[in-house]
Scaffold this motif. Structure first.
Motif, short mmCIF file in Angstrom:
data_model
loop_
_atom_site.label_atom_id
_atom_site.label_comp_id
_atom_site.label_asym_id
_atom_site.label_seq_id
_atom_site.Cartn_x
_atom_site.Cartn_y
_atom_site.Cartn_z
N HIS A 1 -6.85 -6.88 7.28
CA HIS A 1 -5.73 -5.98 7.54
C HIS A 1 -5.98 -4.58 6.99
O HIS A 1 -5.04 -3.81 6.79
CB HIS A 1 -4.45 -6.57 6.94
N ALA A 2 -7.24 -4.24 6.76
CA ALA A 2 -7.57 -2.97 6.13
C ALA A 2 -7.09 -1.76 6.92
O ALA A 2 -6.61 -0.78 6.36
CB ALA A 2 -9.08 -2.88 5.89
N ASP A 3 -7.21 -1.82 8.25
CA ASP A 3 -6.78 -0.68 9.06
C ASP A 3 -5.28 -0.44 8.93
O ASP A 3 -4.83 0.70 8.79
CB ASP A 3 -7.15 -0.90 10.53
N ARG B 1 -12.67 3.16 8.50
CA ARG B 1 -13.53 2.06 8.93
C ARG B 1 -14.10 2.36 10.31
O ARG B 1 -13.46 2.97 11.14
CB ARG B 1 -12.73 0.75 8.98
N LEU C 1 -9.60 3.97 1.59
CA LEU C 1 -9.78 2.62 1.05
C LEU C 1 -11.24 2.40 0.70
O LEU C 1 -12.13 2.62 1.53
CB LEU C 1 -9.35 1.58 2.09
N ILE D 1 -3.39 -1.34 6.43
CA ILE D 1 -3.14 -0.89 5.06
C ILE D 1 -3.43 0.60 4.93
O ILE D 1 -2.64 1.35 4.33
CB ILE D 1 -4.00 -1.72 4.08
N SER D 2 -4.53 1.04 5.49
CA SER D 2 -4.89 2.46 5.40
C SER D 2 -3.90 3.33 6.15
O SER D 2 -3.51 4.41 5.68
CB SER D 2 -6.31 2.68 5.95
N ILE E 1 -8.58 -3.30 -2.49
CA ILE E 1 -7.95 -4.60 -2.27
C ILE E 1 -8.76 -5.64 -3.02
O ILE E 1 -9.94 -5.83 -2.72
CB ILE E 1 -7.89 -4.96 -0.78
N ALA F 1 0.83 -1.21 0.00
CA ALA F 1 0.00 0.00 0.00
C ALA F 1 0.86 1.25 0.00
O ALA F 1 0.58 2.22 -0.72
CB ALA F 1 -0.94 -0.01 1.21
N ASP G 1 -13.81 -0.08 0.58
CA ASP G 1 -13.92 -1.35 1.28
C ASP G 1 -14.85 -2.31 0.54
O ASP G 1 -16.04 -2.04 0.41
CB ASP G 1 -14.42 -1.09 2.71
N HIS H 1 -8.98 -7.98 3.66
CA HIS H 1 -9.57 -6.83 4.36
C HIS H 1 -9.47 -6.95 5.88
O HIS H 1 -9.73 -5.97 6.59
CB HIS H 1 -11.03 -6.64 3.93
N ASP I 1 -11.12 -10.44 -0.63
CA ASP I 1 -11.99 -10.22 0.52
C ASP I 1 -11.25 -10.44 1.84
O ASP I 1 -11.31 -9.60 2.75
CB ASP I 1 -13.20 -11.16 0.46
#
Length: 230
Positions: A85-87, A230, A97, A89-90, A77, A64, A99, A83, A80
Motif C-alpha cells: 500500500h506504499a503508493d 515508486r 517514503l 500511503i505516499s 513503514i 501516514a 522503501d 509496502h 514489509d
C-alpha cells in the motif's frame, strides 16, 4: 537540523520496537541532541496485511496523514507486507517514503549475489520479485508447504515465542532457500530477524529492518537525497 522521521508501526509492535532500536544504534551521535526526531504510530489494530478480504490500506493512509500532521518530513513503514500500500500511503501524506523493499533488494545486490531468496509473506515476496529483478537478480522462493510453515512460525513469533524450536525452524527454511540456489537471503518479514542470525547461514543474511534503519538515518541526516516516488 535533521529531518523528522515518521514511522508506521505496530505490525507487530515488537518488530517496530526492534526497528526503533536499530535506528537508534545506527545513528552516529555524541550527545542526545544528535539523534533523529522520530514520530511513531504503533497501531496493532491495522487490519491483517495477509488477509485478502481485509482493507489495511485506508488505515495505513490515515496513519501516514496523521504523522505528516504531527510534523514528520519523511516516512518509513516497519512492515514489509504493508509496502503493498506504499503508493496510497505516499499520496495520503504527501511525504517521501524510504522503501524497505527497494533498500533490502539493493543490499542483496551489493553482496554480489546473482540470486536472492526471501523469507516473507506471500504479498511481500511478490514485491521483492519486482525489486530484485530490477537489480538484475533472480528470486528464490520457498515451496508451498515450506511457505505455510514459515507463516506458522511468524505467527508464533508474534505471540512472543522466540525459543529454540522457532529459531531452528526459521534456520531450516533459510537453508531451503540456500539449497535452492539463493546466494543471499533477505529477512523480508520484520519477525524473521528476531530469531535468525547471520551466523546461522551459509549465505549472507540481509536484515531488511536494519537496512531500512540505516537508510533512514542517511536520508534524515541529509547524507543522501530524499527518495523519489515508486
Amino acid at each position: 537540523m535533521s529531518r523528522v522521521l515518521g514511522v508506521l508501526g505496530g505490525m507487530g509492535p515488537a518488530a517496530t520496537l526492534d526497528f526503533l532500536g536499530k535506528l537508534q544504534a545506527l545513528t552516529p551521535v555524541e550527545r542526545d541532541e544528535d539523534h533523529i526526531r522520530v514520530i511513531v504510530d504503533i497501531n496493532p489494530q491495522v487490519p491483517d496485511r495477509n488477509d485478502p478480504f481485509a482493507r489495511p490500506g485506508p488505515v495505513l493512509a490515515e496513519m501516514a496523514g496523521g504523522l505528516q500532521g504531527a510534523g514528520a518530513q519523511v516516512l518509513a513503514i516497519a512492515c514489509d507486507t504493508a509496502h503493498v500500500h506504499a503508493d496510497l500511503i505516499s499520496r495520503a501524506s504527501g511525504l517521501p517514503l524510504v522503501d524497505m523493499i527497494e533498500t533490502a533488494s539493493r543490499a542483496a545486490r551489493d553482496t554480489g549475489a546473482r540470486r536472492a531468496g526471501v523469507l516473507g509473506a506471500r504479498d511481500a515476496v511478490r514485491l521483492y520479485h519486482e525489486y530484485i529483478a530490477a537489480q538484475g537478480m533472480g528470486l528464490v522462493t520457498l515451496p508451498r508447504d515450506d511457505q505455510a510453515r514459515f507463516m506458522d512460525l511468524v505467527g508464533r513469533i508474534k505471540t512472543g515465542d522466540v525459543g529454540a524450536a522457532v529459531r531452528e525452524g526459521m534456520r531450516q527454511l533459510a537453508e531451503v532457500l540456500v539449497r535452492e540456489g539463493a546466494e543471499a537471503v533477505i529477512a523480508g518479514c520484520a519477525e524473521v530477524s528476531r530469531v535468525l542470525d547471520p551466523v546461522d547461514l551459509r549465505a549472507p543474511l540481509i536484515d531488511a529492518g536494519a537496512e531500512l534503519a540505516r537508510r533512514c538515518v542517511s536520508v534524515c541526516l541529509g547524507l543522501e537525497p530524499l527518495p523519489q516516488g515508486r
